[in-house]
Write a protein that holds these residues in place. Sequence first.
Motif, PDB file in Angstrom:
ATOM      1  N   LEU A 189       0.816  -1.209   0.000  1.00  0.00           N
ATOM      2  CA  LEU A 189       0.000   0.000   0.000  1.00  0.00           C
ATOM      3  C   LEU A 189       0.851   1.261   0.000  1.00  0.00           C
ATOM      4  O   LEU A 189       1.905   1.316   0.640  1.00  0.00           O
ATOM      5  CB  LEU A 189      -0.895   0.026   1.240  1.00  0.00           C
ATOM      6  CG  LEU A 189      -2.122  -0.878   1.247  1.00  0.00           C
ATOM      7  CD1 LEU A 189      -2.778  -0.807   2.615  1.00  0.00           C
ATOM      8  CD2 LEU A 189      -3.107  -0.432   0.187  1.00  0.00           C
ATOM      9  N   SER A 236      -6.831   3.122   6.740  1.00  0.00           N
ATOM     10  CA  SER A 236      -6.291   2.361   5.610  1.00  0.00           C
ATOM     11  C   SER A 236      -6.049   0.911   6.005  1.00  0.00           C
ATOM     12  O   SER A 236      -6.235  -0.007   5.199  1.00  0.00           O
ATOM     13  CB  SER A 236      -4.988   2.995   5.097  1.00  0.00           C
ATOM     14  OG  SER A 236      -3.981   2.960   6.090  1.00  0.00           O
ATOM     15  N   MET A 240      -8.328  -1.354   3.653  1.00  0.00           N
ATOM     16  CA  MET A 240      -7.460  -1.671   2.529  1.00  0.00           C
ATOM     17  C   MET A 240      -6.716  -2.973   2.792  1.00  0.00           C
ATOM     18  O   MET A 240      -6.591  -3.420   3.930  1.00  0.00           O
ATOM     19  CB  MET A 240      -6.450  -0.542   2.280  1.00  0.00           C
ATOM     20  CG  MET A 240      -7.085   0.827   2.083  1.00  0.00           C
ATOM     21  SD  MET A 240      -8.090   0.969   0.600  1.00  0.00           S
ATOM     22  CE  MET A 240      -6.843   0.994  -0.664  1.00  0.00           C
ATOM     23  N   THR A 274      -5.528  -3.618  -3.838  1.00  0.00           N
ATOM     24  CA  THR A 274      -5.229  -3.180  -2.477  1.00  0.00           C
ATOM     25  C   THR A 274      -6.460  -2.603  -1.796  1.00  0.00           C
ATOM     26  O   THR A 274      -6.515  -2.531  -0.574  1.00  0.00           O
ATOM     27  CB  THR A 274      -4.111  -2.113  -2.492  1.00  0.00           C
ATOM     28  OG1 THR A 274      -4.462  -1.074  -3.407  1.00  0.00           O
ATOM     29  CG2 THR A 274      -2.792  -2.736  -2.908  1.00  0.00           C
ATOM     30  N   SER A 275      -7.454  -2.215  -2.586  1.00  0.00           N
ATOM     31  CA  SER A 275      -8.701  -1.726  -2.014  1.00  0.00           C
ATOM     32  C   SER A 275      -9.645  -2.890  -1.723  1.00  0.00           C
ATOM     33  O   SER A 275      -9.688  -3.870  -2.474  1.00  0.00           O
ATOM     34  CB  SER A 275      -9.388  -0.741  -2.969  1.00  0.00           C
ATOM     35  OG  SER A 275     -10.638  -0.350  -2.468  1.00  0.00           O
ATOM     36  N   TYR A 276     -10.387  -2.749  -0.642  1.00  0.00           N
ATOM     37  CA  TYR A 276     -11.327  -3.796  -0.264  1.00  0.00           C
ATOM     38  C   TYR A 276     -12.261  -4.115  -1.424  1.00  0.00           C
ATOM     39  O   TYR A 276     -12.736  -3.225  -2.109  1.00  0.00           O
ATOM     40  CB  TYR A 276     -12.138  -3.356   0.962  1.00  0.00           C
ATOM     41  CG  TYR A 276     -13.138  -4.378   1.404  1.00  0.00           C
ATOM     42  CD1 TYR A 276     -12.730  -5.495   2.117  1.00  0.00           C
ATOM     43  CD2 TYR A 276     -14.473  -4.245   1.091  1.00  0.00           C
ATOM     44  CE1 TYR A 276     -13.651  -6.451   2.521  1.00  0.00           C
ATOM     45  CE2 TYR A 276     -15.402  -5.180   1.492  1.00  0.00           C
ATOM     46  CZ  TYR A 276     -14.979  -6.295   2.208  1.00  0.00           C
ATOM     47  OH  TYR A 276     -15.886  -7.238   2.593  1.00  0.00           O
ATOM     48  N   THR A 313     -14.213  -1.611  -6.895  1.00  0.00           N
ATOM     49  CA  THR A 313     -14.546  -0.823  -5.711  1.00  0.00           C
ATOM     50  C   THR A 313     -15.516   0.262  -6.113  1.00  0.00           C
ATOM     51  O   THR A 313     -15.246   1.051  -7.000  1.00  0.00           O
ATOM     52  CB  THR A 313     -13.285  -0.191  -5.109  1.00  0.00           C
ATOM     53  OG1 THR A 313     -12.380  -1.227  -4.725  1.00  0.00           O
ATOM     54  CG2 THR A 313     -13.631   0.645  -3.894  1.00  0.00           C
ATOM     55  N   LEU A 328     -11.398   3.951  -0.674  1.00  0.00           N
ATOM     56  CA  LEU A 328     -10.268   4.795  -1.038  1.00  0.00           C
ATOM     57  C   LEU A 328     -10.363   6.166  -0.382  1.00  0.00           C
ATOM     58  O   LEU A 328      -9.355   6.738   0.027  1.00  0.00           O
ATOM     59  CB  LEU A 328     -10.202   4.940  -2.558  1.00  0.00           C
ATOM     60  CG  LEU A 328     -10.031   3.618  -3.301  1.00  0.00           C
ATOM     61  CD1 LEU A 328     -10.414   3.755  -4.758  1.00  0.00           C
ATOM     62  CD2 LEU A 328      -8.603   3.132  -3.186  1.00  0.00           C
ATOM     63  N   ALA A 331     -10.009   5.604   3.570  1.00  0.00           N
ATOM     64  CA  ALA A 331      -8.630   5.353   4.002  1.00  0.00           C
ATOM     65  C   ALA A 331      -7.850   6.643   4.170  1.00  0.00           C
ATOM     66  O   ALA A 331      -6.931   6.732   4.986  1.00  0.00           O
ATOM     67  CB  ALA A 331      -7.933   4.451   2.977  1.00  0.00           C
ATOM     68  N   TYR A 920      -7.756   5.692  -7.004  1.00  0.00           N
ATOM     69  CA  TYR A 920      -7.180   4.389  -6.649  1.00  0.00           C
ATOM     70  C   TYR A 920      -5.707   4.418  -7.048  1.00  0.00           C
ATOM     71  O   TYR A 920      -5.380   4.442  -8.222  1.00  0.00           O
ATOM     72  CB  TYR A 920      -7.910   3.302  -7.426  1.00  0.00           C
ATOM     73  CG  TYR A 920      -7.765   1.890  -6.918  1.00  0.00           C
ATOM     74  CD1 TYR A 920      -6.513   1.330  -6.656  1.00  0.00           C
ATOM     75  CD2 TYR A 920      -8.884   1.097  -6.726  1.00  0.00           C
ATOM     76  CE1 TYR A 920      -6.386   0.039  -6.208  1.00  0.00           C
ATOM     77  CE2 TYR A 920      -8.773  -0.216  -6.273  1.00  0.00           C
ATOM     78  CZ  TYR A 920      -7.518  -0.744  -6.027  1.00  0.00           C
ATOM     79  OH  TYR A 920      -7.406  -2.041  -5.579  1.00  0.00           O
TER      80      TYR A 920
END
Length: 934
Positions: A189, A236, A240, A274-276, A313, A328, A331, A920
């Motif tokens: 990240l 984050s 994330m 890297t984003s949920y 996302t 995003l 975070a 992102y």
Amino acid sequence: MKYSLSSAKTLVISYIGMEEQRVAIAPNLKVILKPNTELLDEVVIVGYGTGKKLGSVVGAVSTVNNQKLESKPSMNFADALQGQVAGMQVFTSSGEPASGSRMRIRGRSSLKAGTDPLYILDGAPVSSGVFTSLNPNDIESVTVLKDASSTSIYGARAANGVIYITTKRGKSGEKAVVNVRGMYGFAELPDFAKNAMNAQEFMQFQMMCDPSLANNAEFIARKQQFEKAGLSMDWSDYVMRQNAATYNVDASISGSTGNTNYFVSAGHFDQDGTSYQSNMARENFRVNLNTKVNNWLKFGVNAAISYSDYVTTMAISGSDGVYINSPLILARMGRPDDFPYEVTFNEDGSWTRGEDLLKMSTTGSTNPMKMFQNSSYKNEKVMGNLNTYFEITPVKGLTIKAAQAYEGFYYKYRGLSKPWENNEFNGSVSENFQRGTRWTFTNTAEYKHTFADVHNMTVLIGQESTSYNADNFSASGQGIEDNRLTQLSHTSTDSRSVSGGRSEYVFNSYFGRAEYNYNEKYYVEGSYRRDGSSRFSKDHRWAGFFSVGAMWNLKNEVFLEDITWLNDLRLKASYGTTGNSEIKNYASLGLVAGGSSYNYKDDSGWVIGTVGNNDLTWEELQNLSVGVSTRVFDRVDLSVELYNKKTTNMLMDIPFSYTTGHSSGMGNVGELTNKGMDIDLRVDILNTNDWKWNVYANFSYNTTKIDKLFNGIDELAFPESGLKYQIGHNPYEYYAVKMAGVDPRDGLPMYYDLNGNITKNFSMEYMQFVGKNMDANWSGGFGTTLSWKGLTLMADFSWVGERYIINNDRFFMEEPANMSVVNMDKKMLTMWQKPGDITNVARYDVNRQNFLNTDYFLENAAFLRLKNLTISYDLPSNLLKKTKFFEGVRVFATGKNLITVTDFSGVDPEIDNNIAMGNYPNARQYSFGVEVKF
């Protein structure tokens, strides 16, 4: 070597890499085979017909080989092209696994029509979706065509340059080679909260804004608890992914048997974002076959299919007004004293984390993660490409080819928000289906002939037809009461909506090209293409485009033959026209729009949706390019190219009076000029048996200005976007009120009026050009490859010069009125508080909404990025030969986006837009792999 008798008196001798020789049978026969330069020299495709030696290309072209594309941890092969080609900028604005890239070749040539290059895959035009559907390990090379001499043969679709992608194929005479490659990696990240306050700073800032909190016992006690426990919410870490995994496996078989060569591959790629939620998986299959049926007939098939399954996302809105609704944004902006889980303070001052909450601890807003977890946004896409050709050679030198190409896609989207907890949010579902096909039929006849061994001529004529059609259907509904019943039919009947559409276009084209060179010394060529498009009215449907070019190979002149340190020297120039048809398919027509709600009643009706223009026609790009290239000391390659591109009949939106019921309509009214320079330098520093070391660098300069607008006007402003069109100016120069700082006497912001005087009274009348552009004038890349025996180090850097972006994240994090829901930027701790304070942060009670129309949030997004770093080792071939099984074994480690140097305060400067908000970011990625050849 092969021998055959073509007649009773003629012997045919052929050998791989050599020209076929036909000689009369005689005693003591001695035959010297000549190298086949078409095979031994680098061959590129520039337009239609057979390939040509790179050194004989008159146009401005650059080629990137597969070494720059393979083994990169990305779904998007275009990302690996960043910094590789002088004159081409590549932006990957999002780190989402399923995202694509934007390419620009020698600036933007249009304000309204498309600015993307034409993409050609194995001879046929394809959509930009090829970026995420094509396996990079299937690519042999990518050739970038930049000037008129190389692009005009593509006519109406080549105004923005051409990207020609060639996939791998087996080589004649090559034995079967099995190649297996596996790779695993992970992403790291970026620092989302690098400028955000921690909980202690946030509470201190609250006291700065409201000094009465110093006497609030409850607030002070809470502040002390946070300070003692060192507690601060890391959003984050909560929303994330750290160490998001990437892995892929590829296998291919290539070679030839008899008169047939083949390349067959299969691949699987899987990447977590890297984003949920976000991830993507892709399956690829490809078969490339080429066969020589007999001496005069060849046949080939290139077939590929890919299947992608990805989740993106998406932002989610809650009924309680929560607008930090994207992982995003959350975070970066989530309040550091607001917790989505239970926090228990212990007697010793420490704290303990408990269960996740429905309502967050401080603001009382709904926990966004609960919404994320009960929502999904799944996408499926199937893309297929099929290229076939038949090629006959009825007489020596004449090649007649018929090629057929198909591109098809199927796309499905399903968005679902389930009802949950106490059913506070009503469940909803939406679905979208799209499918499309593109057929391209190309027929060419090419004749090559050499007279007296020095006069080389090529003539090509051709015809091409392209037809495209696509359909889409979407539906949505609300009112899901049970999370086990999630189909559209389960929603409330009065909440459902449907929509659909169809799109189609047709191109028909006729073209020709003639080339001549004298003894590979003097080259001239010309092309002409006549294009017709259904996008324009019947009276303006056809247009013609041409090019002329010349090149002088000075090294082949007698006066330079004896200069041993000079290996090559060429001068070239070209001029020509191309068109731009990248507008909406029905832009010339007046369209109607309808719906089921008319006059606020449930009655159907229709209105005029868009204003037609029967005079709408092609944009035309006039392109002049001159250049010089050289190689000296058998080590240094240098090329310099200058260009001037002028767009006429430029398509623009012409504002209408609102009394017409329409805000604007499209017309051919403007003119635009791009001027620039491309420099490409490559140096072979070492080239011995054990050591090989080369470096490269490329530089590009481009400047854009408007030459003409409509109805004789000199300017057209778009204050809401911070841009203004004015003759003589760059169309992407920002137009805003200029800030003059903060008055230390009272903390009020100051502005410049149009005369350069400082005032505290904000007015939109003070908007002016601020001398900062969205697009960089300078860009480029550099890198090196160093090899010692089997060990290789390869590094690639890309850079973009001064360019400015509106950092809209800052608007939310520098507005104290937003403290109830978002965190603040650390710079707010320097906010003006008393007379005499020297700061650029205005006092608390200032209306910062006005700042959106100033240059306050403009930031320099220039950057230098280590795009790729690869270390690899090839096991010694003499050891592998002993196994009689392995032909090659290579192990490698690759890092991507490892270092980024920038002054931009956002999470990522690589954004191809004028506004940055909740973007992102591109993550740092590390991967390790092995490649085995059998």
